[in-house]
Scaffold this motif. Structure first.
Motif, PDB file in Angstrom:
ATOM      1  N   SER B  87       3.226 -29.903  -5.883  1.00  0.00           N
ATOM      2  CA  SER B  87       4.487 -29.124  -6.194  1.00  0.00           C
ATOM      3  C   SER B  87       4.541 -28.117  -7.489  1.00  0.00           C
ATOM      4  O   SER B  87       5.059 -27.079  -7.222  1.00  0.00           O
ATOM      5  CB  SER B  87       5.413 -30.185  -6.771  1.00  0.00           C
ATOM      6  N   ILE B  91       5.801 -24.236  -7.204  1.00  0.00           N
ATOM      7  CA  ILE B  91       6.538 -23.727  -8.071  1.00  0.00           C
ATOM      8  C   ILE B  91       6.138 -22.352  -8.877  1.00  0.00           C
ATOM      9  O   ILE B  91       6.770 -21.175  -8.945  1.00  0.00           O
ATOM     10  CB  ILE B  91       7.018 -24.615  -9.199  1.00  0.00           C
ATOM     11  N   ASN B  94       5.907 -19.468  -6.413  1.00  0.00           N
ATOM     12  CA  ASN B  94       7.157 -18.877  -6.017  1.00  0.00           C
ATOM     13  C   ASN B  94       7.645 -17.995  -7.166  1.00  0.00           C
ATOM     14  O   ASN B  94       7.886 -16.878  -6.922  1.00  0.00           O
ATOM     15  CB  ASN B  94       8.457 -20.120  -5.818  1.00  0.00           C
ATOM     16  N   ILE B  95       7.361 -18.539  -8.480  1.00  0.00           N
ATOM     17  CA  ILE B  95       7.834 -17.670  -9.474  1.00  0.00           C
ATOM     18  C   ILE B  95       6.992 -16.421  -9.555  1.00  0.00           C
ATOM     19  O   ILE B  95       7.627 -15.257  -9.671  1.00  0.00           O
ATOM     20  CB  ILE B  95       7.732 -18.290 -10.726  1.00  0.00           C
ATOM     21  N   MET B  98       7.876 -14.077  -6.771  1.00  0.00           N
ATOM     22  CA  MET B  98       9.192 -13.195  -6.996  1.00  0.00           C
ATOM     23  C   MET B  98       8.895 -12.009  -7.780  1.00  0.00           C
ATOM     24  O   MET B  98       9.489 -10.900  -7.658  1.00  0.00           O
ATOM     25  CB  MET B  98      10.166 -14.347  -7.462  1.00  0.00           C
ATOM     26  N   TYR B  99       8.457 -12.308  -9.002  1.00  0.00           N
ATOM     27  CA  TYR B  99       8.099 -11.222  -9.957  1.00  0.00           C
ATOM     28  C   TYR B  99       7.398 -10.139  -9.262  1.00  0.00           C
ATOM     29  O   TYR B  99       7.846  -8.920  -9.410  1.00  0.00           O
ATOM     30  CB  TYR B  99       7.473 -11.664 -11.279  1.00  0.00           C
ATOM     31  N   LYS B 102       9.443  -8.187  -6.645  1.00  0.00           N
ATOM     32  CA  LYS B 102      10.511  -7.105  -7.375  1.00  0.00           C
ATOM     33  C   LYS B 102      10.045  -6.133  -8.362  1.00  0.00           C
ATOM     34  O   LYS B 102      10.616  -5.102  -8.107  1.00  0.00           O
ATOM     35  CB  LYS B 102      11.443  -8.102  -8.313  1.00  0.00           C
ATOM     36  N   GLY B 106      10.813  -2.622  -7.313  1.00  0.00           N
ATOM     37  CA  GLY B 106      11.244  -1.316  -8.303  1.00  0.00           C
ATOM     38  C   GLY B 106      10.435  -0.186  -8.411  1.00  0.00           C
ATOM     39  O   GLY B 106      10.913   1.020  -8.396  1.00  0.00           O
ATOM     40  N   LYS B 107       9.272  -0.618  -8.443  1.00  0.00           N
ATOM     41  CA  LYS B 107       8.028   0.500  -8.495  1.00  0.00           C
ATOM     42  C   LYS B 107       8.402   1.685  -7.358  1.00  0.00           C
ATOM     43  O   LYS B 107       8.397   2.778  -7.511  1.00  0.00           O
ATOM     44  CB  LYS B 107       6.685   0.308  -8.329  1.00  0.00           C
ATOM     45  N   GLY B 109      11.037   2.002  -5.697  1.00  0.00           N
ATOM     46  CA  GLY B 109      12.409   2.950  -5.950  1.00  0.00           C
ATOM     47  C   GLY B 109      12.088   3.885  -6.763  1.00  0.00           C
ATOM     48  O   GLY B 109      12.429   5.234  -6.809  1.00  0.00           O
ATOM     49  N   LYS B 110      11.341   3.853  -8.139  1.00  0.00           N
ATOM     50  CA  LYS B 110      11.129   4.730  -8.977  1.00  0.00           C
ATOM     51  C   LYS B 110      10.372   6.007  -8.576  1.00  0.00           C
ATOM     52  O   LYS B 110      10.268   7.062  -8.589  1.00  0.00           O
ATOM     53  CB  LYS B 110      10.334   4.179 -10.329  1.00  0.00           C
ATOM     54  N   SER B 112      10.030   6.876  -5.498  1.00  0.00           N
ATOM     55  CA  SER B 112      10.800   7.761  -4.525  1.00  0.00           C
ATOM     56  C   SER B 112      11.606   8.585  -5.413  1.00  0.00           C
ATOM     57  O   SER B 112      11.859   9.750  -5.097  1.00  0.00           O
ATOM     58  CB  SER B 112      11.780   7.032  -3.589  1.00  0.00           C
ATOM     59  N   LEU B 113      11.961   8.266  -6.843  1.00  0.00           N
ATOM     60  CA  LEU B 113      12.861   9.303  -7.424  1.00  0.00           C
ATOM     61  C   LEU B 113      11.867  10.341  -8.289  1.00  0.00           C
ATOM     62  O   LEU B 113      12.159  11.325  -8.151  1.00  0.00           O
ATOM     63  CB  LEU B 113      13.198   8.348  -8.816  1.00  0.00           C
ATOM     64  N   ILE B 114      10.698  10.118  -8.224  1.00  0.00           N
ATOM     65  CA  ILE B 114       9.737  11.044  -8.973  1.00  0.00           C
ATOM     66  C   ILE B 114       9.572  12.040  -7.662  1.00  0.00           C
ATOM     67  O   ILE B 114       9.558  13.255  -7.983  1.00  0.00           O
ATOM     68  CB  ILE B 114       8.367  10.582  -9.426  1.00  0.00           C
ATOM     69  N   ASN B 115       9.362  11.509  -6.460  1.00  0.00           N
ATOM     70  CA  ASN B 115       8.985  12.354  -5.261  1.00  0.00           C
ATOM     71  C   ASN B 115      10.158  13.042  -4.773  1.00  0.00           C
ATOM     72  O   ASN B 115      10.073  13.920  -4.054  1.00  0.00           O
ATOM     73  CB  ASN B 115       8.090  11.683  -4.406  1.00  0.00           C
TER      74      ASN B 115
END
Lengths: 586, 115
Positions: B87, B91, B94-95, B98-99, B102, B106-107, B109-110, B112-115
């Motif tokens: 257990s 746990i 999982n944590i 998750m980090y 995410k 997030g990366k 997404g960032k 795609s902004l630069i390119n």
């Protein structure tokens, strides 16, 4: 939740079918360990191999039947989820495009965007899972408890202590999770907004070398959302492993107590084995229930957001004749002492927004009229309210005071489609859609090919369009990115001209055209659209000099009104603008 | 209004996309390796549990009056340890996952902004 269920009403027969199949399948699943227990404790001692095979076969058949039923039910539930979400999205889209100007300003485009996408997806997940897991989980839980109680009350007693603890833990965590997910969705809105801005304005960002700044901004919002999502995720991720642990502990205790009871002769070994399986089933039931709660909390937050849009009252409906203003004047378009500010006024006014200060009027005492077939030029500095006059004329907003008449009728009495069909408009921020040029010009009004060609010719776009290999079938990219600014404007002008409108409105639409093209365009309008009432909003004096009537706006007030000659004598600002642009004293 | 850009373009270059994704994921390769090992361990432990339970039940099945409780406790103690470890590891996994997921999202997404 009510919102979701209202869309499911149509599918209730299917949903009930799914639930019944799931119910039976789960019952079957619950029977399996029972049969196993019977096999071990009653059949095996009889030492009849054929009987063992018989009961083994019963178990296999039962397992297969359960699987088939589950698959069928899951397929049906997916179908229901897909179709009902389709309808929800459709209604949301329809409502979104029919919102009034004020409502659109209040919701904001990024928010509407994420409601259409991620929120509706949450609904779909939930609708699908509540039909299947939503039935299976509680049945496994309750059925498991019930059967174990009948099998051996002593051992089941242990379970009865553990189960409520588990359920309480799951419910407690889920209650904390619901508000957290709402915050996550809000952060999503922020991210969508920033992404949209950056992707839309990417050239500006690059030109001003603001990439790092924007990265920072996006990074900030992204981190916010990640933090909230992670927080929500952690809270919701705990129940699973904790549940497993508590249940496994219960299992261990069962083994120990079971051993004691077997020793006392009060229980058979097969019961312990069956209990292990039931414990696992109950464990699965609780975890599945947790998952359903999670989806339910997400879906609830999302449903509220979607319902907020869909259930918004329709604004700007046509008003009745009694409430309408009347006029006995004969001009075609009349603005009668119109006042207007953005944001609602009167009782609905968002007072907090203005900090108790006097709200600046966007338009003050706008009073003018046009005859049919006349032409009007509106001139003024940036932000003085030129486009607002157009917005009011087309009834995207209602005036705060005063009245607007078209063809003798209060503009508010017109049916929305009827009103808009009178117009051919090029907006200041207009859009070319990712479609053929032909369709961009026709825009769903079924304009004939001849009509399209004529409009393109008048808009001075014919030459470049017919220069393409596929001429009018040439596809424009999103936002017309594969056309130059001038080409875009000419296609938009063609769109405005195409349906032979009664009222032609060109809002700053020659800004990207060179002087020669602009002059040729005005000539074409004068010659071919002489009966069309024309309003041209411009910053260039040359565009409006020759029009019948000119209005000069300054901070929402008319400071000059007349023909070019009259204004040259009476309006100081007009003279200034003329000198600046035309470069000589006349 | 016919096919306004509803021509669904198949994702071009799936191999390239996969490679790109692996690149982002690869930046966390050591953590992921650790997670992999932990996951493996957690599952093994989770499997040991029922196996030990089976042995324990075997002892319990000896019949009325014949149950060897020393052996039973031997097995159940081990079961307990397995479950606790399993257990805790789950746990943590999982944590961490998750980090990581995410951060990667997030990366992306960032990026795609630069390119």
């Amino acid at each position: 939740m009510k919102f979701i269920f209202s869309y499911l009403k149509k599918y209730r027969k299917l949903v009930v079918t799914v639930m019944i199949i799931k119910f039976s399948a789960t019952l079957g699943e619950l029977m399996l360990p029972y049969v196993l227990e019977h096999l071990i404790d009653n059949i095996v001692p009889q030492k009849e191999v054929s009987l063992i095979f018989l009961w083994g076969a019963v178990m296999v058949l039962l397992a297969v039947a359960v699987r088939q039923a589950n698959v069928k039910a899951n397929r049906l539930s997916v179908r229901v989820a897909k179709e009902s979400t389709f309808e929800i999205r459709r209604d949301l889209f329809w409502k979104s495009i029919n919102l009034s100007g004020n409502q659109l300003d209040e919701f904001g485009l990024p928010s509407l965007n994420s409601r259409m996408t991620s929120d509706s997806y949450n609904l779909q997940s939930f609708i699908q899972s509540f039909q299947s897991l939503g039935i299976r989980a509680p049945i496994m839980l309750l059925g498991g408890i019930f059967i174990t109680l009948t099998m051996d009350t002593g051992l089941a007693f242990i379970l009865c202590i553990i189960a409520p603890i588990l359920i309480a833990a799951v419910v407690f965590v889920s209650m904390k999770g619901i508000p957290l997910y709402d915050k996550v969705q809000q952060s999503m809105d922020e991210i969508v907004r920033i992404m949209r801005e950056n992707i839309g304005g990417i050239r500006v960002v690059k030109a001003l070398s603001k990439e790092n700044y924007e990265m920072h901004r996006f990074g900030g919002a992204n981190d916010q959302m990640v933090k909230k999502d992670v927080k929500a995720g952690i809270v919701m991720a705990l129940p699973g492993p904790i549940t497993t642990f508590v249940l496994n502990m219960g299992l261990t205790i069962v083994v120990i107590v079971g051993a004691i009871r077997v020793n006392n002769g009060t229980t058979k070994p097969g019961v312990i084995l069956a209990f292990l399986t039931y414990f696992n089933m109950i464990l699965m039931g609780v975890m599945a229930l947790n998952r359903v709660f999670m989806l339910m909390s997400k879906a609830n937050a999302s449903a509220n957001r979607i319902a907020a849009v869909v259930s918004t009252a329709d604004e700007l409906l046509p008003i009745s004749q009694e409430k309408a203003a009347v006029t006995d004047r004969e001009e075609y378009i009349i603005f009668d002492h119109v006042n207007f500010s953005y944001g609602r006024s009167g009782e609905d006014a968002s007072a907090e927004k203005f900090d108790g200060k006097e709200r600046q009027k966007c338009l003050e005492d706008i009073h003018f009229s046009m005859n049919k077939g006349g032409s009007l030029g509106i001139l003024g500095a940036t932000g003085c309210g030129k486009t607002t006059i157009i917005n009011l004329l087309m009834r995207f907003y209602d005036a705060d005071e005063g009245n607007i008449f078209i063809d003798g009728k209060d503009v508010r009495t017109y049916n929305k489609d009827e009103l808009h069909r009178l117009f051919g408009v090029v907006f200041q921020n207009d859009v070319i859609f990712a479609d053929t040029l032909e369709e961009n010009i026709s825009f769903g009004r079924n304009v004939s090919a001849e009509g399209i060609r004529r409009a393109a010719a008048d808009a001075k776009a014919q030459e470049f369009i017919e220069g393409y290999e596929d001429t009018y079938s040439h596809r424009a990219a999103v936002h017309g990115a594969n056309l130059s600014g001038g080409q875009r404007q000419r296609v938009l002008i063609a769109r405005a001209l195409a349906a032979a409108p009664q009222i032609l409105i060109l809002d700053d639409s020659s800004s990207a055209l060179d002087y020669k093209t602009d002059a040729a365009l005005r000539k074409a309008i004068r010659e071919h659209y002489a009966d069309t009432t024309t309003i041209i909003v411009a910053q260039r004096i040359s565009s409006i000099m020759s029009l019948d009537d000119i209005i000069v706006l300054d901070e929402g007030k008319i400071i000059g009104h007349g023909t070019h000659e009259e204004l040259m004598h009476t309006c100081e600002m007009y003279q200034e603008i003329y000198q600046m642009q035309m470069g000589e004293e006349r | 209004m016919a096919a306004r850009d509803t021509i669904r373009k198949k994702p071009k270059d799936t191999k390239g996309t996969l490679r790109r994704l692996l690149f982002y994921v690869g930046q966390y390769k050591w953590i992921l390796a650790l997670v992999f090992v932990l996951c493996f361990t957690s599952n093994i432990l989770a499997l040991l549990g029922p196996s030990l339970a089976g042995s324990a039940i075997n002892e319990a099945a000896a019949g009325a009056g014949k149950v060897n409780f020393d052996k039973v406790f031997y097995y159940t103690k081990r079961m307990f340890i397995c479950y606790v470890l399993s257990s805790l590891i789950t746990i943590s996994i999982n944590i961490v996952m998750m980090y990581i997921s995410k951060w990667i999202a997030g990366k992306c997404g960032k990026m795609s902004l630069i390119n």
